[in-house]
Design a protein around this motif. Sequence first.
Motif, PDB file in Angstrom:
ATOM      1  N   LEU A  67      -0.772   3.710  -3.698  1.00 32.89           N
ATOM      2  CA  LEU A  67      -1.604   2.751  -4.402  1.00 32.89           C
ATOM      3  C   LEU A  67      -1.366   1.343  -3.859  1.00 32.89           C
ATOM      4  O   LEU A  67      -2.305   0.577  -3.631  1.00 32.89           O
ATOM      5  CB  LEU A  67      -1.294   2.793  -5.903  1.00 32.89           C
ATOM      6  CG  LEU A  67      -2.189   1.920  -6.766  1.00 32.89           C
ATOM      7  CD1 LEU A  67      -3.614   2.439  -6.776  1.00 32.89           C
ATOM      8  CD2 LEU A  67      -1.668   1.821  -8.188  1.00 32.89           C
TER       9      LEU A  67
ATOM     10  N   TRP B  52      -3.110   0.904  -0.643  1.00 37.88           N
ATOM     11  CA  TRP B  52      -4.542   0.770  -0.861  1.00 37.88           C
ATOM     12  C   TRP B  52      -4.887  -0.642  -1.347  1.00 37.88           C
ATOM     13  O   TRP B  52      -5.867  -1.241  -0.911  1.00 37.88           O
ATOM     14  CB  TRP B  52      -4.999   1.823  -1.875  1.00 37.88           C
ATOM     15  CG  TRP B  52      -6.405   1.651  -2.303  1.00 37.88           C
ATOM     16  CD1 TRP B  52      -7.520   2.038  -1.618  1.00 37.88           C
ATOM     17  CD2 TRP B  52      -6.860   1.027  -3.506  1.00 37.88           C
ATOM     18  NE1 TRP B  52      -8.643   1.692  -2.322  1.00 37.88           N
ATOM     19  CE2 TRP B  52      -8.257   1.072  -3.477  1.00 37.88           C
ATOM     20  CE3 TRP B  52      -6.210   0.434  -4.591  1.00 37.88           C
ATOM     21  CZ2 TRP B  52      -9.035   0.555  -4.511  1.00 37.88           C
ATOM     22  CZ3 TRP B  52      -6.977  -0.075  -5.615  1.00 37.88           C
ATOM     23  CH2 TRP B  52      -8.369  -0.023  -5.567  1.00 37.88           C
ATOM     24  N   VAL B  53      -4.053  -1.195  -2.231  1.00 34.40           N
ATOM     25  CA  VAL B  53      -4.300  -2.550  -2.741  1.00 34.40           C
ATOM     26  C   VAL B  53      -4.248  -3.561  -1.591  1.00 34.40           C
ATOM     27  O   VAL B  53      -5.076  -4.471  -1.516  1.00 34.40           O
ATOM     28  CB  VAL B  53      -3.297  -2.929  -3.863  1.00 34.40           C
ATOM     29  CG1 VAL B  53      -3.364  -4.410  -4.197  1.00 34.40           C
ATOM     30  CG2 VAL B  53      -3.558  -2.103  -5.119  1.00 34.40           C
TER      31      VAL B  53
ATOM     32  N   THR C  14      -4.924  -2.985   1.610  1.00 33.06           N
ATOM     33  CA  THR C  14      -6.156  -2.816   2.380  1.00 33.06           C
ATOM     34  C   THR C  14      -7.315  -3.498   1.653  1.00 33.06           C
ATOM     35  O   THR C  14      -8.145  -4.184   2.252  1.00 33.06           O
ATOM     36  CB  THR C  14      -6.484  -1.306   2.523  1.00 33.06           C
ATOM     37  OG1 THR C  14      -5.326  -0.655   3.025  1.00 33.06           O
ATOM     38  CG2 THR C  14      -7.641  -1.075   3.475  1.00 33.06           C
TER      39      THR C  14
END
Lengths: 114, 114
Positions: free
Chosen positions: B100, B103-104, B106
């Motif tokens: 997660l 992803w944050v 990115t």
Amino acid sequence: MIDFACKKFDLDEVVKCILMLSKSEFRILKFLAEHDGKFTTENLSKKLNLDKSSIQRSIKKLHEKNLVVRSQANQSVGGYLLLYRIKDKNLIKKMVTDMLGGWVETFKKKLSGW
Amino acid sequence: MIDFACKKFDLDEVVKCILMLSKSEFRILKFLAEHDGKFTTENLSKKLNLDKSSIQRSIKKLHEKNLVVRSQANQSVGGYLLLYRIKDKNLIKKMVTDMLGGWVETFKKKLSGW
């Protein structure tokens, strides 16, 4: 990896979700974020290939949500045009990342209860 | 706020998405995460109110994905039972939060390009 596995967690979906935007509100806002300048609803309709009534409805919502600014350009031939630009791109980006950050914290707290 | 506005970004959906789990794989994993101990597919079927064939298919997948551990319990009357437990809950939680986090990052990079 999450980028590929979780298509619904893409940038556009998250921004739409955080700012509670419809699909066309999002398309307009994204266009205004990527293109500095002021645009009429007619410009936007052509650029985004969306019908004018949909643009008008969406831009009204964006204006109510305080995400776009409206200004008036008087025409030399008389009358005026209404122009729209994004309100404060950096503030909007900050708002989105702050809210995402808050959500991640909530997520971690919940997950730790597993 | 994001919690209410973005129902699809709830904890369960994110975990399912990150670990690429089906709905029943996720339900089993969550149950095993919340209940320490070892369970047979029959136990799980009753506890989760899912039919046995669906449990068997899902637990096989979870085992292949290295998220559950299988062990064998010999029965005094002869024969044995196959038991399942979650593999390493803390490692799984760490994996989810790390992914997660990635992803944050990115997401933030992409958003800064707006």
